[in-house]
Design a protein around this motif. Structure first.
Motif, short mmCIF file in Angstrom:
data_model
loop_
_atom_site.label_atom_id
_atom_site.label_comp_id
_atom_site.label_asym_id
_atom_site.label_seq_id
_atom_site.Cartn_x
_atom_site.Cartn_y
_atom_site.Cartn_z
N ILE A 45 14.28 51.45 12.07
CA ILE A 45 14.53 50.05 12.47
C ILE A 45 15.42 50.07 13.71
N ILE A 46 14.93 49.49 14.78
CA ILE A 46 15.72 49.45 16.02
C ILE A 46 16.40 48.09 16.09
N GLY A 47 17.72 48.09 15.92
CA GLY A 47 18.48 46.84 15.95
C GLY A 47 19.08 46.53 14.59
N ALA A 48 20.42 46.45 14.53
CA ALA A 48 21.12 46.14 13.26
C ALA A 48 21.65 44.72 13.28
N GLY A 49 20.83 43.79 13.83
CA GLY A 49 21.16 42.36 13.74
C GLY A 49 20.64 41.83 12.41
N PRO A 50 20.66 40.49 12.24
CA PRO A 50 20.20 39.93 10.97
C PRO A 50 18.78 40.34 10.62
N ALA A 51 17.87 40.42 11.59
CA ALA A 51 16.47 40.78 11.29
C ALA A 51 16.41 42.22 10.78
N GLY A 52 17.03 43.15 11.51
CA GLY A 52 16.96 44.56 11.13
C GLY A 52 17.65 44.82 9.80
N LEU A 53 18.81 44.20 9.58
CA LEU A 53 19.55 44.45 8.34
C LEU A 53 18.80 43.90 7.13
N ALA A 101 27.51 46.88 13.33
CA ALA A 101 26.26 46.18 13.01
C ALA A 101 26.52 44.67 13.09
N GLY A 102 25.47 43.88 13.04
CA GLY A 102 25.62 42.42 13.01
C GLY A 102 24.82 41.70 14.07
N GLY A 103 24.51 42.38 15.17
CA GLY A 103 23.72 41.74 16.23
C GLY A 103 24.51 40.63 16.90
N GLN A 104 23.80 39.68 17.49
CA GLN A 104 24.46 38.61 18.24
C GLN A 104 25.19 37.64 17.33
N TYR A 105 24.51 37.19 16.30
CA TYR A 105 25.08 36.13 15.48
C TYR A 105 26.28 36.62 14.68
N LEU A 107 19.14 52.02 13.91
CA LEU A 107 19.88 52.42 15.11
C LEU A 107 20.32 51.17 15.86
N ASP A 108 21.54 51.21 16.38
CA ASP A 108 21.99 50.08 17.20
C ASP A 108 22.90 50.60 18.31
N GLU A 109 22.73 50.02 19.48
CA GLU A 109 23.55 50.49 20.59
C GLU A 109 25.00 50.01 20.48
N ASN A 110 25.23 49.04 19.60
CA ASN A 110 26.60 48.59 19.38
C ASN A 110 27.29 49.47 18.34
N ARG A 111 28.62 49.45 18.41
CA ARG A 111 29.39 50.24 17.44
C ARG A 111 29.33 49.58 16.06
N LEU A 123 10.75 46.82 15.29
CA LEU A 123 11.48 46.42 16.49
C LEU A 123 12.25 45.14 16.15
N ALA A 124 13.57 45.24 16.09
CA ALA A 124 14.40 44.07 15.76
C ALA A 124 15.48 43.97 16.84
N THR A 125 15.03 43.94 18.09
CA THR A 125 15.95 44.17 19.21
C THR A 125 16.53 42.90 19.83
N GLY A 126 16.21 41.72 19.28
CA GLY A 126 16.90 40.51 19.71
C GLY A 126 16.50 40.01 21.09
N ALA A 127 17.31 39.06 21.57
CA ALA A 127 16.97 38.38 22.82
C ALA A 127 18.10 38.58 23.83
N GLN A 128 17.91 38.04 25.00
CA GLN A 128 18.95 38.10 26.03
C GLN A 128 18.99 36.78 26.79
C1 LIG Z 1 23.25 36.46 23.79
C2 LIG Z 1 23.05 35.69 22.49
C3 LIG Z 1 24.12 35.05 21.87
C4 LIG Z 1 23.91 34.32 20.71
N1 LIG Z 1 24.95 33.71 20.10
C5 LIG Z 1 24.75 32.95 19.00
C6 LIG Z 1 25.84 32.30 18.36
O1 LIG Z 1 26.97 32.44 18.78
N2 LIG Z 1 25.57 31.52 17.29
C7 LIG Z 1 24.29 31.37 16.82
O2 LIG Z 1 24.06 30.61 15.87
N3 LIG Z 1 23.26 32.02 17.35
C8 LIG Z 1 23.46 32.80 18.44
N4 LIG Z 1 22.42 33.45 19.02
C9 LIG Z 1 21.13 33.41 18.34
C10 LIG Z 1 21.19 34.36 17.11
O3 LIG Z 1 22.16 35.29 17.36
C11 LIG Z 1 19.92 35.07 16.90
O4 LIG Z 1 18.94 34.12 16.54
C12 LIG Z 1 19.96 36.14 15.81
O5 LIG Z 1 21.09 36.98 15.96
C13 LIG Z 1 18.70 36.96 15.92
O6 LIG Z 1 18.80 38.11 15.15
P1 LIG Z 1 18.01 39.44 15.56
O7 LIG Z 1 18.33 40.41 14.48
O8 LIG Z 1 16.60 39.12 15.84
O9 LIG Z 1 18.64 39.91 16.95
P2 LIG Z 1 20.13 40.27 17.37
O10 LIG Z 1 21.11 39.63 16.49
O11 LIG Z 1 20.19 39.99 18.81
O12 LIG Z 1 20.22 41.86 17.12
C14 LIG Z 1 19.50 42.77 17.90
C15 LIG Z 1 20.22 44.11 17.88
O13 LIG Z 1 19.37 45.09 18.49
C16 LIG Z 1 20.18 45.99 19.21
N5 LIG Z 1 19.33 46.66 20.21
C17 LIG Z 1 18.54 46.07 21.15
N6 LIG Z 1 17.89 47.01 21.87
C18 LIG Z 1 18.28 48.21 21.38
C19 LIG Z 1 17.96 49.56 21.73
N7 LIG Z 1 17.08 49.87 22.69
N8 LIG Z 1 18.57 50.56 21.04
C20 LIG Z 1 19.46 50.29 20.05
N9 LIG Z 1 19.78 49.03 19.67
C21 LIG Z 1 19.21 48.00 20.33
C22 LIG Z 1 21.27 45.12 19.80
O14 LIG Z 1 22.43 45.87 20.10
C23 LIG Z 1 21.52 44.10 18.68
O15 LIG Z 1 22.59 44.48 17.85
C24 LIG Z 1 22.61 34.23 20.15
C25 LIG Z 1 21.56 34.90 20.77
C26 LIG Z 1 21.78 35.64 21.92
C27 LIG Z 1 20.63 36.39 22.56
#
Ligand SMILES: Cc1cc2nc3c(=O)[nH]c(=O)nc-3n(C[C@H](O)[C@H](O)[C@H](O)COP(=O)(O)OP(=O)(O)OC[C@H]3O[C@@H](n4cnc5c(N)ncnc54)[C@H](O)[C@@H]3O)c2cc1C
Length: 468
Positions: A7-15, A37-41, A31-35, A110-115
């Motif tokens: 699982i690439i990405g330890a945000g809410p989707a990956g976890l 886990a937790g992702g953006q949210y 795997l996550d590039e951050n120290r 792939l749980a790599t989130g947005a930018q």
């Molecule tokens: C910049 C940003 C800020 C946000 N802030 C808020 C907020 O404050 N409040 C709110 O309600 N919602 C916020 N959101 C929306 C909410 O965070 C997301 O909907 C939710 O976190 C999505 O979860 P996710 O697991 O899909 O992605 P994310 O939570 O983004 O997690 C993705 C993870 O993948 C990892 N990753 C990506 N590419 C690689 C790679 N190549 N190798 C290793 N690891 C990798 C990242 O480090 C990250 O930890 C934000 C979104 C973004 C993009």
């Protein structure tokens, strides 16, 4: 022995995906590039921080529940580790503080989130101008709160989130400017009443926090330009014309910090690197991987979930993680899970459409820097003969647009709008090449499982829409 699910990405989707897989006894590597886990949210403060950060908004319970999976047997978490290449459809290359190597996977998620979606305007590279995502990362991930007068401007739900988070953290927010007109947002809010009451309640709480703090919010306005000698001193906002450009009705505000959040784009580079078929999503003005009902991409055994596959927010990300896990385990998806996803997904689509503007915003002037890594101005790109080909990839190779340290993340999403190129012509987009993120050469050299690396012009996995 079955290979682990990677699982690439330890945000809410990956976890959430990892939790469902681990529950069924499957081995998982996250795997996550951050120290942390937790992702953006659920972005966490460094464990060593000891000051009292209780004022910072954090959903601690939600994170604690999700993060339990990291302590389960059969789950390996490689923190501070970047996945930098797809060596084969089921083999990833990683590099980081915990070592470098490759992992063969039975399935890849792939749980790599947005930018942030960047929107260049005159002065956007001045110190004091920061993206909403960057700013929230500093607040939530480092406890750093901007000092002085803060203006928040942008388009989309992140504007409210950013303003409310900054106010809660103690910042002096003096004005908030949303580009969409208020009348366009009302119908989506009404739909939210039955489709996602929890999300609507949270949005109202954010708005109430702004009202309590006396922060004015204006709709239908965008940043036209900012100015300052060495750092930001003032922000000029304008009403938006039918062509998405700032018109002459302008107002200048004195400010120390401008936080801009003109939308999010799914981080679709990993999906492209894996060779997944992509499609243009008009409501996001960007590319997302094509997916089955259980989020498998066009590459068998490669799944894409969460914000990296379409901006759905934290609740959608969690549900998608569970649904993908059911599919990987070969189980049917429980009907309530499907129903919840359908309801939230419809709401998020209507929200994305409600925030979608008649024309993409464009405040750039000929002198505006588009590619900040390579210091390329709009006029240089507009006058380059390669632009006539209509091929962004051809323009990139001729000008170095997007070839700097950010690898195009800060300029390429906005480039089609700024250069008048068809937004949906994915075949002419620059290719994605390893490394996905800049990493120290020493970490690549430390790759324990190194095999000969292909020549740069021979990507091992053909990418969608490749142009010669
Ligand atoms: C910049 C940003 C800020 C946000 N802030 C808020 C907020 O404050 N409040 C709110 O309600 N919602 C916020 N959101 C929306 C909410 O965070 C997301 O909907 C939710 O976190 C999505 O979860 P996710 O697991 O899909 O992605 P994310 O939570 O983004 O997690 C993705 C993870 O993948 C990892 N990753 C990506 N590419 C690689 C790679 N190549 N190798 C290793 N690891 C990798 C990242 O480090 C990250 O930890 C934000 C979104 C973004 C993009």
């Amino acid at each position: 022995m079955t290979a682990p699910v990677v699982i690439i990405g330890a945000g809410p989707a990956g976890l959430s995906c990892a939790a469902a897989l681990a529950e069924a006894g499957r081995e998982v590597v996250i795997l996550d590039e951050n120290r942390q886990a937790g992702g953006q949210y659920f972005r966490q403060l460094p464990a060593a921080f000891s000051a009292d950060y209780r004022r910072l908004p954090h959903d601690r319970k939600g994170y604690a529940a999700l993060a339990q999976v990291l302590a389960r047997p059969g789950v390996r978490f490689l923190r501070d580790t970047t996945v930098w290449s797809a060596v084969a459809p089921h083999c990833i290359a990683y590099a980081g503080r915990e070592g470098s190597g490759r992992i063969d996977a039975s399935a890849v998620v792939l749980a790599t989130g947005a930018q942030d979606l960047p929107m260049p305007f005159p002065g956007w590279t001045l110190p004091g101008v920061i993206s909403a995502g960057g700013c929230l990362n500093l607040v939530k991930g480092q406890g750093l709160v901007p000092q002085g007068r803060v203006v928040v401007a942008g388009n989309g739900p992140l504007v409210l989130v950013t303003a409310a988070t900054l106010i809660a953290a103690g910042a002096q927010v003096v004005a908030v400017h949303e580009a969409q007109r208020a009348a366009r947002l009302l119908p989506a809010s009404m739909r939210g009443l039955w489709a996602a009451p929890g999300i609507l309640r949270q949005a109202l709480a954010y708005r109430a926090a702004m009202l309590r703090a006396g922060v004015p919010m204006r709709f239908g306005h965008m940043v036209a330009e900012v100015s300052g000698r060495e750092a930001l001193e003032s922000v000029t906002v304008a009403r938006i014309g039918p062509d998405g450009r700032p018109d002459d009705r302008r107002q200048t505000l004195e400010a120390d910090i401008l936080v801009t959040g003109y939308g999010l784009v799914p981080g679709s580079e990993p999906a492209r690197l894996f060779g997944c078929r992509m499609r243009f999503e008009p409501s996001l003005n960007g590319a997302v991987p094509e997916r089955s009902g259980t989020f498998e991409t066009s590459v068998a055994g490669v799944y894409a979930i969460g914000d990296g596959a379409g901006i759905g927010g934290v609740k959608v990300a969690i549900i998608e993680g569970r649904i993908a896990a059911h599919a990987i385990l070969g189980q049917g998806v429980p009907a309530p899970l499907r129903r919840d996803h359908g309801r939230l997904d419809r709401f998020r689509r209507s929200l994305n459409l409600a925030y979608r503007l008649a024309s993409p915003l464009n405040a750039a002037t000929p002198d505006t820097i588009v590619c900040r890594c390579e210091a390329l101005k709009l006029a240089e790109l507009q006058s380059h003969p390669r632009l006539q080909t209509g091929n962004l990839n051809a323009l990139k190779t001729a000008t170095r647009l997007g070839m700097g340290r950010c690898q195009g993340r800060n300029c390429l999403p906005a480039a089609p709008t700024l250069l008048g190129l068809a937004p949906d012509d994915l075949a002419t987009r620059p290719r994605v090449r390893p490394p996905l993120r800049p990493i120290p050469l020493g970490q690549i050299a430390a790759d324990r499982d190194a095999r000969p690396v292909p020549e740069p012009d021979e990507p091992q996995i053909p990418q969608t829409g490749e142009t010669p």
